[in-house]
Design an enzyme around this catalytic site. Sequence first.
Site, PDB file in Angstrom:
ATOM      1  N   CYS A   4       2.942  -3.466  13.614  1.00 43.72           N
ATOM      2  CA  CYS A   4       4.168  -2.744  12.882  1.00 43.72           C
ATOM      3  C   CYS A   4       4.315  -1.255  12.704  1.00 43.72           C
ATOM      4  O   CYS A   4       3.293  -1.142  12.165  1.00 43.72           O
ATOM      5  CB  CYS A   4       5.229  -3.595  12.158  1.00 43.72           C
ATOM      6  N   HIS A  49       1.232  -1.374   0.139  1.00 49.10           N
ATOM      7  CA  HIS A  49      -0.125  -0.014   0.355  1.00 49.10           C
ATOM      8  C   HIS A  49       1.231   1.435   0.080  1.00 49.10           C
ATOM      9  O   HIS A  49       2.012   1.145  -0.155  1.00 49.10           O
ATOM     10  CB  HIS A  49      -0.714   0.307   1.427  1.00 49.10           C
TER      11      HIS A  49
END
Length: 140
Positions: free
Chosen positions: A116, A104
Amino acid sequence: VDVKIIPRQVKDYSSNGGRWIYVKLASFKMVAYEGSNPVRTFAISSGAPSFPTVTGNFKVYSKVRSQTMKGGAGTAEDPAYSVPNVEWISYFTGNYGIHGVYWHSDFGIKNRSHGCVGITNADAEWIYNWDSIGTPVIVR
């Protein structure tokens, strides 16, 4: 009654000129510092609401050049997600790390990870080559 408020002590990472990383979750930013000098700023994507990024004071404890990341609510045999070839990973606590993201481009605008700190692969390569085991990572 005399009440004395003592602020919580926070290590001053800038005093020794060392390298450290500050992650600002609310503004989707991460800053690499040398002492008190910001060296580079990165747009990030952090943990989605159902998988928040941990906050606190940590240190890079492991670095992995590339791996398949698996996890979520599934099982070891059938994980909820499995992403191959995640690159330039600097783990700072448990399974939480700073790493490259190729799936993305919502950096700086949206929380999309399973906890994360995601950055572009180019930025992750830079951080991976700049930090070292023991580099402080402050997440707020």
